[in-house]
Design a protein around this motif. Structure first.
Motif, short mmCIF file in Angstrom:
data_model
loop_
_atom_site.label_atom_id
_atom_site.label_comp_id
_atom_site.label_asym_id
_atom_site.label_seq_id
_atom_site.Cartn_x
_atom_site.Cartn_y
_atom_site.Cartn_z
N GLU A 195 0.74 -1.35 0.02
CA GLU A 195 0.05 0.08 0.05
C GLU A 195 0.65 1.13 -0.05
O GLU A 195 0.32 2.30 -0.32
N VAL A 196 2.12 1.28 0.37
CA VAL A 196 3.00 2.08 0.67
C VAL A 196 4.11 2.31 -0.63
O VAL A 196 4.48 3.52 -0.92
N PHE A 197 4.41 1.16 -0.98
CA PHE A 197 5.60 1.07 -2.00
C PHE A 197 5.38 0.32 -3.28
O PHE A 197 4.44 -0.59 -3.18
N GLU A 198 5.92 0.70 -4.54
CA GLU A 198 5.49 0.17 -5.45
C GLU A 198 6.81 0.57 -6.48
O GLU A 198 7.18 1.34 -6.41
N LYS A 204 3.93 5.67 -2.50
CA LYS A 204 2.80 6.16 -3.03
C LYS A 204 1.76 6.70 -2.18
O LYS A 204 1.70 6.13 -0.88
N GLY A 205 1.29 7.89 -2.40
CA GLY A 205 0.16 8.30 -1.45
C GLY A 205 -1.03 7.57 -1.04
O GLY A 205 -1.47 6.55 -1.94
N SER A 206 -1.95 8.05 -0.36
CA SER A 206 -3.11 7.49 -0.11
C SER A 206 -3.99 7.36 -1.27
O SER A 206 -5.13 6.57 -1.32
N ASP A 207 -3.82 8.60 -2.16
CA ASP A 207 -4.61 8.32 -3.29
C ASP A 207 -4.10 7.12 -4.62
O ASP A 207 -4.49 6.99 -5.51
N GLY A 208 -3.14 6.57 -4.06
CA GLY A 208 -2.47 5.24 -4.77
C GLY A 208 -1.53 5.81 -5.98
O GLY A 208 -1.09 5.26 -6.76
#
Length: 98
Positions: free
Chosen positions: A30-33, A43-47
Protein backbone atom coordinates in the motif's frame (compact mmCIF):
# COMPACT_ATOMS: atom_id res chain seq x y z
CA UNK A 1 8.12 6.88 24.36
CA UNK A 2 4.45 7.76 23.84
CA UNK A 3 5.46 10.68 21.64
CA UNK A 4 6.95 8.36 19.01
CA UNK A 5 3.79 6.26 18.97
CA UNK A 6 1.44 9.21 18.49
CA UNK A 7 3.62 11.16 16.06
CA UNK A 8 2.81 10.86 12.36
CA UNK A 9 5.55 9.07 10.43
CA UNK A 10 6.58 9.79 6.87
CA UNK A 11 8.61 7.67 4.49
CA UNK A 12 10.67 8.26 1.38
CA UNK A 13 12.93 6.18 -0.87
CA UNK A 14 16.32 7.25 -2.20
CA UNK A 15 16.16 5.80 -5.72
CA UNK A 16 19.91 6.39 -6.20
CA UNK A 17 20.51 3.61 -3.65
CA UNK A 18 17.54 1.35 -4.48
CA UNK A 19 18.59 -2.14 -5.55
CA UNK A 20 15.12 -3.13 -6.81
CA UNK A 21 15.12 -6.05 -4.39
CA UNK A 22 11.42 -5.60 -3.62
CA UNK A 23 11.32 -6.35 0.11
CA UNK A 24 9.51 -3.07 0.72
CA UNK A 25 6.85 -3.88 -1.88
CA UNK A 26 6.32 -7.26 -0.20
CA UNK A 27 6.15 -5.74 3.29
CA UNK A 28 3.83 -2.82 2.48
CA UNK A 29 2.36 -2.80 -1.05
CA UNK A 30 0.00 0.00 0.00
CA UNK A 31 3.02 2.28 0.53
CA UNK A 32 5.72 1.03 -1.89
CA UNK A 33 5.50 0.15 -5.57
CA UNK A 34 7.90 -0.42 -8.45
CA UNK A 35 7.89 2.00 -11.34
CA UNK A 36 8.81 1.10 -14.93
CA UNK A 37 12.48 1.76 -14.10
CA UNK A 38 12.47 -1.21 -11.69
CA UNK A 39 13.02 0.97 -8.64
CA UNK A 40 10.78 1.34 -5.61
CA UNK A 41 8.82 4.52 -4.94
CA UNK A 42 6.38 5.59 -2.27
CA UNK A 43 2.75 6.17 -3.10
CA UNK A 44 0.22 8.35 -1.40
CA UNK A 45 -3.15 7.45 0.04
CA UNK A 46 -4.53 8.29 -3.42
CA UNK A 47 -2.49 5.38 -4.87
CA UNK A 48 -0.37 7.69 -7.03
CA UNK A 49 3.39 7.13 -7.16
CA UNK A 50 5.51 10.00 -5.91
CA UNK A 51 8.39 9.94 -8.39
CA UNK A 52 10.03 13.28 -7.55
CA UNK A 53 13.32 12.75 -5.67
CA UNK A 54 12.84 12.89 -1.91
CA UNK A 55 9.04 12.73 -2.10
CA UNK A 56 7.54 11.78 1.25
CA UNK A 57 4.21 10.22 2.11
CA UNK A 58 2.50 9.69 5.44
CA UNK A 59 2.76 6.16 6.82
CA UNK A 60 -0.71 4.71 7.48
CA UNK A 61 -1.15 3.90 11.18
CA UNK A 62 -1.86 0.21 10.52
CA UNK A 63 1.31 -0.20 8.43
CA UNK A 64 3.87 1.41 10.76
CA UNK A 65 5.61 -1.83 11.70
CA UNK A 66 5.73 -3.07 8.10
CA UNK A 67 7.22 0.20 6.84
CA UNK A 68 9.78 0.31 9.68
CA UNK A 69 10.71 -3.33 9.04
CA UNK A 70 11.13 -2.64 5.34
CA UNK A 71 13.53 0.21 6.16
CA UNK A 72 15.54 -1.99 8.52
CA UNK A 73 15.68 -4.96 6.11
CA UNK A 74 16.30 -3.04 2.88
CA UNK A 75 19.57 -4.29 1.29
CA UNK A 76 20.08 -0.94 -0.44
CA UNK A 77 19.56 1.02 2.79
CA UNK A 78 17.48 3.49 0.81
CA UNK A 79 14.24 3.71 2.83
CA UNK A 80 13.97 6.57 5.28
CA UNK A 81 11.21 6.68 7.92
CA UNK A 82 11.03 10.03 9.71
CA UNK A 83 8.85 11.67 12.34
CA UNK A 84 6.59 14.22 10.71
CA UNK A 85 6.95 16.74 13.52
CA UNK A 86 10.73 17.17 13.48
CA UNK A 87 12.09 15.09 10.58
CA UNK A 88 14.17 12.84 12.85
CA UNK A 89 14.81 9.50 11.19
CA UNK A 90 13.40 6.62 13.25
CA UNK A 91 14.25 3.82 10.79
CA UNK A 92 16.65 3.68 7.90
CA UNK A 93 20.35 4.32 7.27
CA UNK A 94 20.45 7.59 9.23
CA UNK A 95 18.47 6.37 12.26
CA UNK A 96 20.35 6.19 15.52
CA UNK A 97 20.69 2.65 16.80
CA UNK A 98 19.38 1.91 20.27
Amino acid sequence: MAEVVTDQLQVWVDQDLCTGDGLCVQYAPEVFEFDVDGLAYVKGSDGELRTAPGSRVDVPEHLRLEVIDSAKECPGECIHVVRGSDGVEVAGPEAEED
